[in-house]
Scaffold this motif. Structure first.
Motif, PDB file in Angstrom:
ATOM      1  N   LEU A 296       0.814  -1.219   0.000  1.00 40.48           N
ATOM      2  CA  LEU A 296       0.000   0.000   0.000  1.00 40.48           C
ATOM      3  C   LEU A 296       0.852   1.276   0.000  1.00 40.48           C
ATOM      4  N   PHE A 297       2.121   1.142   0.365  1.00 39.37           N
ATOM      5  CA  PHE A 297       2.987   2.321   0.379  1.00 39.37           C
ATOM      6  C   PHE A 297       3.472   2.702  -1.018  1.00 39.37           C
ATOM      7  N   GLY A 298       3.260   1.785  -1.990  1.00 41.85           N
ATOM      8  CA  GLY A 298       3.669   2.090  -3.361  1.00 41.85           C
ATOM      9  C   GLY A 298       5.096   1.676  -3.649  1.00 41.85           C
ATOM     10  N   GLY A 299       5.540   1.964  -4.866  1.00 40.15           N
ATOM     11  CA  GLY A 299       6.856   1.529  -5.328  1.00 40.15           C
ATOM     12  C   GLY A 299       7.994   2.128  -4.518  1.00 40.15           C
ATOM     13  N   GLU A 300       9.101   1.376  -4.422  1.00 39.75           N
ATOM     14  CA  GLU A 300      10.287   1.838  -3.686  1.00 39.75           C
ATOM     15  C   GLU A 300      10.899   3.067  -4.347  1.00 39.75           C
ATOM     16  N   ILE A 301      10.902   3.031  -5.677  1.00 41.40           N
ATOM     17  CA  ILE A 301      11.461   4.163  -6.429  1.00 41.40           C
ATOM     18  C   ILE A 301      10.301   4.740  -7.223  1.00 41.40           C
ATOM     19  N   SER A 302       9.917   5.962  -6.882  1.00 42.35           N
ATOM     20  CA  SER A 302       8.660   6.474  -7.414  1.00 42.35           C
ATOM     21  C   SER A 302       8.759   7.957  -7.763  1.00 42.35           C
ATOM     22  N   SER A 303       8.533   8.253  -9.040  1.00 39.56           N
ATOM     23  CA  SER A 303       8.553   9.664  -9.434  1.00 39.56           C
ATOM     24  C   SER A 303       7.295  10.367  -8.917  1.00 39.56           C
ATOM     25  N   ASN A 304       6.189   9.615  -8.766  1.00 42.65           N
ATOM     26  CA  ASN A 304       4.983  10.201  -8.159  1.00 42.65           C
ATOM     27  C   ASN A 304       5.267  10.667  -6.742  1.00 42.65           C
ATOM     28  N   ALA A 305       5.913   9.782  -5.977  1.00 44.77           N
ATOM     29  CA  ALA A 305       6.220  10.127  -4.586  1.00 44.77           C
ATOM     30  C   ALA A 305       7.094  11.375  -4.554  1.00 44.77           C
ATOM     31  N   ALA A 306       8.045  11.461  -5.484  1.00 43.63           N
ATOM     32  CA  ALA A 306       8.921  12.640  -5.549  1.00 43.63           C
ATOM     33  C   ALA A 306       8.103  13.888  -5.864  1.00 43.63           C
ATOM     34  N   ASP A 307       7.155  13.766  -6.799  1.00 43.12           N
ATOM     35  CA  ASP A 307       6.307  14.913  -7.154  1.00 43.12           C
ATOM     36  C   ASP A 307       5.436  15.349  -5.978  1.00 43.12           C
ATOM     37  N   PHE A 308       4.869  14.372  -5.279  1.00 44.08           N
ATOM     38  CA  PHE A 308       4.015  14.699  -4.122  1.00 44.08           C
ATOM     39  C   PHE A 308       4.819  15.481  -3.085  1.00 44.08           C
ATOM     40  N   PHE A 309       6.044  15.040  -2.861  1.00 41.52           N
ATOM     41  CA  PHE A 309       6.880  15.704  -1.869  1.00 41.52           C
ATOM     42  C   PHE A 309       7.294  17.087  -2.372  1.00 41.52           C
ATOM     43  N   HIS A 395       6.580 -11.914  -0.964  1.00 45.04           N
ATOM     44  CA  HIS A 395       5.147 -11.813  -1.287  1.00 45.04           C
ATOM     45  C   HIS A 395       4.713 -10.388  -1.625  1.00 45.04           C
ATOM     46  N   ARG A 396       5.459  -9.759  -2.553  1.00 44.45           N
ATOM     47  CA  ARG A 396       5.103  -8.392  -2.918  1.00 44.45           C
ATOM     48  C   ARG A 396       4.490  -8.351  -4.315  1.00 44.45           C
ATOM     49  N   HIS A 397       3.560  -7.411  -4.486  1.00 52.60           N
ATOM     50  CA  HIS A 397       2.874  -7.280  -5.766  1.00 52.60           C
ATOM     51  C   HIS A 397       3.019  -5.897  -6.370  1.00 52.60           C
ATOM     52  N   ILE A 398       3.657  -5.014  -5.642  1.00 55.84           N
ATOM     53  CA  ILE A 398       3.863  -3.636  -6.098  1.00 55.84           C
ATOM     54  C   ILE A 398       5.340  -3.321  -5.862  1.00 55.84           C
ATOM     55  N   GLY A 399       5.946  -2.595  -6.784  1.00 59.49           N
ATOM     56  CA  GLY A 399       7.313  -2.130  -6.567  1.00 59.49           C
ATOM     57  C   GLY A 399       8.361  -3.059  -7.147  1.00 59.49           C
ATOM     58  N   ILE A 400       9.613  -2.848  -6.741  1.00 62.19           N
ATOM     59  CA  ILE A 400      10.734  -3.526  -7.400  1.00 62.19           C
ATOM     60  C   ILE A 400      10.796  -5.023  -7.126  1.00 62.19           C
ATOM     61  N   TYR A 401      10.086  -5.518  -6.124  1.00 59.99           N
ATOM     62  CA  TYR A 401      10.126  -6.957  -5.836  1.00 59.99           C
ATOM     63  C   TYR A 401       8.933  -7.705  -6.434  1.00 59.99           C
ATOM     64  N   ALA A 402       8.023  -6.961  -7.030  1.00 63.43           N
ATOM     65  CA  ALA A 402       6.859  -7.606  -7.660  1.00 63.43           C
ATOM     66  C   ALA A 402       7.332  -8.436  -8.843  1.00 63.43           C
ATOM     67  N   GLY A 403       6.726  -9.594  -9.031  1.00 64.38           N
ATOM     68  CA  GLY A 403       7.119 -10.450 -10.147  1.00 64.38           C
ATOM     69  C   GLY A 403       8.414 -11.191  -9.899  1.00 64.38           C
ATOM     70  N   GLN A 404       8.934 -11.091  -8.669  1.00 65.19           N
ATOM     71  CA  GLN A 404      10.103 -11.884  -8.284  1.00 65.19           C
ATOM     72  C   GLN A 404       9.691 -12.730  -7.095  1.00 65.19           C
TER      73      GLN A 404
END
Ligand SMILES: [Fe+2]
Ligand SMILES: [Fe+2]
Length: 473
Positions: A296-309, A395-404
């Motif tokens: 729920l916190f979103g991706g580890e590396i996120s341009s959205n998060a940077a924009d929000f900040f 067990h991650r579905h969002i971010g850099i560990y999703a799909g691994q």
């Protein structure tokens, strides 16, 4: 049509004299009530429930206790009192006066954030709607309903912001909040964890422990917002949210206490044989809900998060107390990535790592609770077993560990290895069936189900055997 008065809708937003807001809410309120009847707690709408209602933001007004039928609950609109001369505390606009209206260029971003947060509130009510029927005690049943009505109030709080500050598209979004449904494949709720079924009370306590706690950190980050009405709304919601997390954290603690106690009693140390949950099953549910909530916190590396900040919309947890550099332009953050089968650290610009920065605070808070549960196990005289948080890669579905694929220690696996073992780590159908088998309603005053210990005290100074819910047969 309902007449919206201060009496019906306690508020500190001058509702009685604000005709425009009244009109907007008047058309939304009937939809809200029919939503509540359709997908709110099933089977208890006519009962008198000992509930807390916020009737003002004063210290003596935000927690008023009385018997209420849930459909008559007074869902109020409260913002924490304004801070005179408040300025924006971080990002590129730092030091400028906080916005009392939505800045045009930030409108879409702000609306998206508010709708995403708002969507979680009704979603959780939908997820929990069947649980009243298997409540382990009247105390727990009442806590469930308290959480439900307050999530309803949080929806009102977000809808107020949409109606009052976002005009026509705000009103459309407010309708949309009542149209999506948790788990519905055609019109699902926005975020993953809010589409997961909450089928039993172990899920419920894990959800209020881990998923409501994500909410705490999101609200705390939005409390820093330069958009002042949002900041003040989130600040007041956090006062209520504390109880939800209390329900979760102490709920798990009481289950753990009971399991450990029965491990001592059983000749083979088997809590299951004594009609309770074993710690291994509890661990699987921790693994599930902790990781769903990490997403729920979103991706580890996120341009959205940077924009929000950068834009001053969303800050860090306790931005003023915990940080000195509120621009965060210089810093870097080391992220662990999987490269060629190995975990390596790579530095990214701090602003792009804001989701991870917030997730760190959350993980630390969760670890504190797990440490407490482990002390409870030891207090019951059981040694050599501990509960733990899985790696944040698991067990991650969002971010850099999703799909691994990783094991709970964070070691990389092949998908085949993961699939072969996953139900050792997260609940499978057999676990769900077993847990479900323990769930039977206990509705006699002062009685409680076998698999959970009673709370150390009741609600609002009342004893545990208080009649928290008066059932109308
Ligand atoms: Fe909430
Ligand atoms: Fe909550």
């Amino acid at each position: 049509m309902a007449n919206l008065s201060d009496e019906k809708i306690p508020n500190n937003v001058n509702l009685a004299s604000d005709k425009k807001l009244q009109r907007a809410l008047e058309s939304w309120q009937p939809s809200f009530l029919s939503w509540w009847q359709d997908v709110g707690p099933e089977g208890f709408q006519a009962d008198d429930v000992y509930l807390r209602t916020a009737i003002s933001v004063e210290p003596d007004g935000w927690a008023h206790f009385d018997y209420v039928k849930m459909p008559d609950y007074r869902w109020g609109i409260f913002l924490a009192p304004p801070e005179q001369g408040r300025t924006i505390g971080f990002g590129d606009a730092m030091g400028q006066p906080a916005w009392q209206e939505v800045p045009g260029e930030l409108r879409n971003m702000l609306r998206r954030i508010i709708v995403t947060q708002g969507d979680t509130e009704p979603a959780s009510v939908e997820q929990q709607r069947m649980l009243g029927k298997t409540a382990p005690s009247l105390y727990d049943m009442r806590n469930l309903f308290q959480v439900n009505v307050e999530e309803g109030r949080h929806l009102w709080a977000m809808v107020y912001i949409l109606h009052n500050y976002f005009g026509r598209d705000g009103r459309e979004e407010a309708e949309g909040l009542l149209e999506r449904r948790s788990g519905d494949s055609d019109k699902p709720r926005i975020l993953g964890a809010f589409n997961q079924p909450i089928e039993n009370w172990l899920d419920f306590y894990m959800f209020t422990m881990f998923t409501d706690r994500d909410g705490k950190y999101q609200l705390a980050a939005l409390q820093e917002s330069g958009f002042d009405p949002l900041s003040r709304t989130c600040k007041f919601m956090l006062t209520e949210e504390a109880h939800h997390m209390f329900v979760g954290e102490t709920g798990v603690d009481r289950i753990v206490a009971r399991s450990a106690e029965l491990m001592k009693t059983d000749p083979n140390g088997d809590a299951r044989a004594q009609g309770a949950l074993d710690l291994a099953t509890i661990q699987k549910y921790i693994n599930l809900w902790f990781t769903l909530s990490l997403d729920l916190f979103g991706g580890e590396i996120s341009s959205n998060a940077a924009d929000f900040f950068a834009s001053g919309i969303k800050g860090r947890y306790k931005e003023q107390d915990r940080h000195t550099d509120h621009k965060a332009l210089e810093g870097v953050y080391a992220i662990e990535l999987l490269k060629d089968g190995k975990i390596v650290k790579e530095e990214v610009a701090l602003r792009t790592a804001m989701n991870e920065v917030l997730r760190d605070c959350y993980v630390e808070d969760c670890q504190r609770a797990v440490d407490k549960w482990n002390r409870t196990i030891v207090k019951q005289g059981v040694t050599g077993v501990t509960l733990r948080l899985p790696s944040r890669r698991f067990h991650r579905h969002i971010g850099i560990y999703a799909g691994q694929w990783f094991d709970p220690d964070g070691n990389p696996l092949s998908q085949a290895e993961y699939d072969a073992k996953k139900h050792q780590w997260i609940p499978g159908p057999a676990d769900a069936t077993f847990v479900q088998g323990l769930m039977h309603a206990v509705t006699e005053r002062g009685k409680i189900a076998q698999w959970i210990a009673p709370p150390s005290k009741g609600i609002n100074g009342q004893p545990f055997d208080f009649e928290y819910v008066r059932h109308q047969a």
